[in-house]
Scaffold this motif. Structure first.
Motif, mmCIF file in Angstrom:
data_model
loop_
_atom_site.group_PDB
_atom_site.id
_atom_site.type_symbol
_atom_site.label_atom_id
_atom_site.label_comp_id
_atom_site.label_asym_id
_atom_site.label_seq_id
_atom_site.Cartn_x
_atom_site.Cartn_y
_atom_site.Cartn_z
ATOM 1 N N SER A 167 11.108 11.314 -0.148
ATOM 2 C CA SER A 167 11.003 10.901 1.249
ATOM 3 C C SER A 167 9.881 9.882 1.338
ATOM 4 O O SER A 167 9.306 9.484 0.318
ATOM 5 N N ARG A 168 9.531 9.443 2.544
ATOM 6 C CA ARG A 168 8.452 8.457 2.680
ATOM 7 C C ARG A 168 7.095 9.024 2.300
ATOM 8 O O ARG A 168 6.177 8.291 1.941
ATOM 9 N N THR A 169 6.928 10.342 2.402
ATOM 10 C CA THR A 169 5.598 10.924 2.241
ATOM 11 C C THR A 169 5.469 11.906 1.080
ATOM 12 O O THR A 169 4.354 12.262 0.699
ATOM 13 N N LEU A 174 6.531 -2.100 9.122
ATOM 14 C CA LEU A 174 6.525 -2.790 7.836
ATOM 15 C C LEU A 174 6.180 -1.815 6.719
ATOM 16 O O LEU A 174 6.831 -1.784 5.664
ATOM 17 N N HIS A 175 5.161 -1.006 6.940
ATOM 18 C CA HIS A 175 4.743 -0.041 5.928
ATOM 19 C C HIS A 175 5.842 0.990 5.661
ATOM 20 O O HIS A 175 6.079 1.385 4.503
ATOM 21 N N LYS A 176 6.524 1.418 6.695
ATOM 22 C CA LYS A 176 7.627 2.377 6.515
ATOM 23 C C LYS A 176 8.700 1.796 5.604
ATOM 24 O O LYS A 176 9.244 2.499 4.737
ATOM 25 N N ARG A 177 9.010 0.520 5.775
ATOM 26 C CA ARG A 177 10.040 -0.117 4.939
ATOM 27 C C ARG A 177 9.603 -0.146 3.476
ATOM 28 O O ARG A 177 10.404 0.096 2.573
ATOM 29 N N HIS A 178 8.310 -0.430 3.258
ATOM 30 C CA HIS A 178 7.805 -0.421 1.886
ATOM 31 C C HIS A 178 7.945 0.969 1.270
ATOM 32 O O HIS A 178 8.382 1.115 0.112
ATOM 33 N N LEU A 179 7.571 2.004 2.030
ATOM 34 C CA LEU A 179 7.638 3.362 1.502
ATOM 35 C C LEU A 179 9.076 3.783 1.222
ATOM 36 O O LEU A 179 9.356 4.438 0.204
ATOM 37 N N GLU A 180 9.988 3.420 2.113
ATOM 38 C CA GLU A 180 11.391 3.789 1.910
ATOM 39 C C GLU A 180 11.932 3.197 0.617
ATOM 40 O O GLU A 180 12.734 3.828 -0.086
ATOM 41 N N ASN A 181 11.496 1.998 0.277
ATOM 42 C CA ASN A 181 11.938 1.362 -0.970
ATOM 43 C C ASN A 181 11.194 1.919 -2.182
ATOM 44 O O ASN A 181 11.815 2.294 -3.187
ATOM 45 N N ASN A 182 9.881 1.993 -2.080
ATOM 46 C CA ASN A 182 9.075 2.313 -3.251
ATOM 47 C C ASN A 182 9.162 3.774 -3.667
ATOM 48 O O ASN A 182 9.134 4.088 -4.866
ATOM 49 N N MET A 183 9.229 4.690 -2.705
ATOM 50 C CA MET A 183 9.274 6.108 -3.065
ATOM 51 C C MET A 183 10.546 6.455 -3.834
ATOM 52 O O MET A 183 10.545 7.360 -4.668
ATOM 53 N N PHE A 185 0.825 -1.203 0.000
ATOM 54 C CA PHE A 185 0.000 0.000 0.000
ATOM 55 C C PHE A 185 0.861 1.256 0.000
ATOM 56 O O PHE A 185 1.922 1.312 0.624
ATOM 57 N N ASP A 186 0.364 2.274 -0.662
ATOM 58 C CA ASP A 186 1.088 3.537 -0.741
ATOM 59 C C ASP A 186 0.815 4.436 0.455
ATOM 60 O O ASP A 186 1.567 5.377 0.709
ATOM 61 N N GLN A 187 -0.243 4.167 1.164
ATOM 62 C CA GLN A 187 -0.527 4.866 2.423
ATOM 63 C C GLN A 187 -1.460 3.983 3.230
ATOM 64 O O GLN A 187 -2.377 3.366 2.677
ATOM 65 N N ILE A 188 -1.210 3.902 4.530
ATOM 66 C CA ILE A 188 -2.071 3.113 5.415
ATOM 67 C C ILE A 188 -2.498 3.984 6.585
ATOM 68 O O ILE A 188 -1.665 4.592 7.260
ATOM 69 N N PHE A 189 -3.801 4.051 6.820
ATOM 70 C CA PHE A 189 -4.335 4.670 8.024
ATOM 71 C C PHE A 189 -4.540 3.539 9.030
ATOM 72 O O PHE A 189 -5.454 2.722 8.891
ATOM 73 N N TYR A 238 -1.969 11.205 -7.062
ATOM 74 C CA TYR A 238 -2.018 11.844 -5.743
ATOM 75 C C TYR A 238 -0.733 11.686 -4.929
ATOM 76 O O TYR A 238 -0.756 11.488 -3.731
ATOM 77 N N LEU A 239 0.399 11.802 -5.607
ATOM 78 C CA LEU A 239 1.677 11.973 -4.940
ATOM 79 C C LEU A 239 1.855 13.457 -4.647
ATOM 80 O O LEU A 239 1.603 14.310 -5.513
ATOM 81 N N GLN A 240 2.306 13.761 -3.442
ATOM 82 C CA GLN A 240 2.547 15.157 -3.085
ATOM 83 C C GLN A 240 3.928 15.583 -3.603
ATOM 84 O O GLN A 240 4.933 14.930 -3.341
ATOM 85 N N ILE A 241 3.960 16.700 -4.347
ATOM 86 C CA ILE A 241 5.172 17.164 -4.999
ATOM 87 C C ILE A 241 5.497 18.592 -4.564
ATOM 88 O O ILE A 241 4.609 19.451 -4.514
#
Length: 440
Positions: free
Chosen positions: A424-426, A363-372, A324-328, A400-403
């Motif tokens: 970055s992650r976000t 886990l989600h942070k690791r995905h974001l660090e790789n994918n972003m 997932f690209d973002q998890i609440f 909807y990526l923040q730029i």
């Protein structure tokens, strides 16, 4: 001199849209104008949420603070989902509250605002055919509620008991509302509903059923509207027709919120979500295959009553597969008037729930660090919408990526090509490579 209105909004995007509608109604019918200074306000409204943690405690804390700050003679009103839930008990506990208005009763704001002690919280009230005052357009995007209420019976959720049964707003009213916003400069719309893709199954005028896919097609015909977003679709109703329209329609933003809640089929059954782990993965996989740059966001509840370690591992498995690209993320919290209260004996100890939540977040942070990082070097079309103090402008891509990029206000409201240089992650940082891109 006009009367001043201050609104504090708690909770979801629907609440934010409701607050803007309340403001528009009071401006039109009662002559109020908005203020950001609570001490100047003649009317203070708290628009409440029942979903987040400890909503009742937060509400009465806010009411108490506002009562201390308000000027002599100023009124306080409580609106929204917690208002629907507590009703007249709010005034009993806080007698300085002047009126209470439920989430299903927004059209009555002009009627209750001058009636001390008024309480309107019926969840059977029907506002779906009411012609609300036009909401002031903010910059380049707007949002519209396409339905009110919810017919689902998710066992953890209080919304059906605060917003009532689902009724759809007629499509011609929605198209007209969006067209008026486009005429004022809006280029993006967000369609809002508890379950947007169950739109059209019930109208108050008893007309024939009408699908959410058809609504997307009709809205996309509005000339001048460049981008359509929506939230939240229910995974159960993501049929092939909907997915194919989502994939091929160039105006639909390629970011979708798919609320998973749990990756365990047994927990999903206990939650009464109506789908399985396998169904969710199938829908996500189909969309990923059709849309290369698709971003998928989600909601996940950990430590739902009865959740075993194996159930939690199923959730982690889905997160690993979908990435997932973002998890609440939420740790289960009991809510009044929900079926899950009957599972009290199966509630998970707090320390276990907290540990599971932390593991999921990491886990989600690791995905974001790789994918972003994969976005570096790519070029995206960005709608810039705000100017930052440091000489940067901020906007969002189609998915909807923040730029962020260096730029001036001449780029605001325009679609601009940006090459990504940092991640970055976000969010992403890039360089403007084309000043303006004509968009269909």
């Amino acid at each position: 001199m006009s009367k001043k209105l201050f609104i504090q909004t708690l909770g979801c995007q629907m609440n934010d849209t409701d607050s803007k509608t309340i403001q528009a109604e009071l401006e039109k019918h009662k002559g109020y104008t908005a203020t950001q200074n609570i001490e100047d306000a003649d009317l203070i409204i708290i628009n409440t949420c029942s979903v987040r943690e400890k909503p009742v405690q937060k509400l009465f804390s806010e009411i108490g603070q506002f009562n201390k700050k308000k000027k002599t003679g100023a009124k306080i009103g409580v609106c929204g989902c917690t208002a629907s839930h507590l009703g007249k008990d709010i005034i009993k506990r806080a007698p300085y509250v002047d009126f209470v208005l439920g989430a299903r009763n927004i059209s009555k704001i002009k009627d209750v605002v001058d009636v001390k002690g008024a309480v309107e919280v019926s969840i059977s009230n029907d506002d779906s055919m009411y012609e609300f005052a036009p909401v002031a357009v903010n910059q380049f995007r707007t949002s519209v509620n396409i339905s009110v209420g919810c017919d689902k019976e998710c066992t953890y959720c209080i919304v059906p008991s605060t917003r009532g049964d689902e009724i759809s707003i007629p499509p011609e009213m929605l198209v007209s509302q969006i067209q008026k916003a486009v005429d004022q400069g809006v280029v993006e719309v967000m369609l809002l509903g508890q379950n947007v893709n169950s739109y059209g199954k019930r109208f108050s005028d008893k007309r024939e059923k009408y699908s959410f896919t058809k609504l997307l097609q009709d809205v996309s015909k509005i000339e001048g509207l460049k981008r359509i977003r929506f939230t939240s679709p229910h995974p159960l109703h993501m049929d092939d027709e909907f997915i194919e329209e989502f994939a091929k329609n160039p105006k639909i933003s390629k970011c979708i919120h798919m609320p998973l809640q749990s990756g365990s089929t047994s927990i999903l059954k206990a939650m009464k979500r109506g789908y399985s782990k396998e169904w969710f993965l199938n829908r996500a996989s189909k969309m990923r295959n059709l849309i290369p740059n698709l971003r998928i966001t989600t909601d996940i509840i950990v430590a739902f009553p009865g959740e075993t370690h194996e159930d939690f591992l199923d959730t982690l498995d889905v997160v690993n597969q979908v990435e997932f690209d973002q998890i609440f993320n939420f740790k289960y919290s009991p809510r009044p008037n929900t079926k899950a209260l009957e599972l009290k004996e199966q509630e998970i100890p707090d320390e276990i729930g907290s540990a599971r939540l932390s593991e999921l977040i990491e886990l989600h942070k690791r995905h974001l660090e790789n994918n972003m990082q994969n976005y570096i070097g790519q070029t995206f079309e960005v709608l810039f919408e705000s100017l930052k103090p440091n000489g940067e402008i901020m906007g969002y891509t189609d998915n909807y990526l923040q730029i962020f990029a260096k730029g001036s206000d001449e780029l605001l409201g325009k679609f601009v090509n940006v090459k990504i240089t940092k991640a970055s992650r976000t969010s992403l940082i890039g360089e403007v490579v084309d000043k303006y891109v004509e968009k269909i």
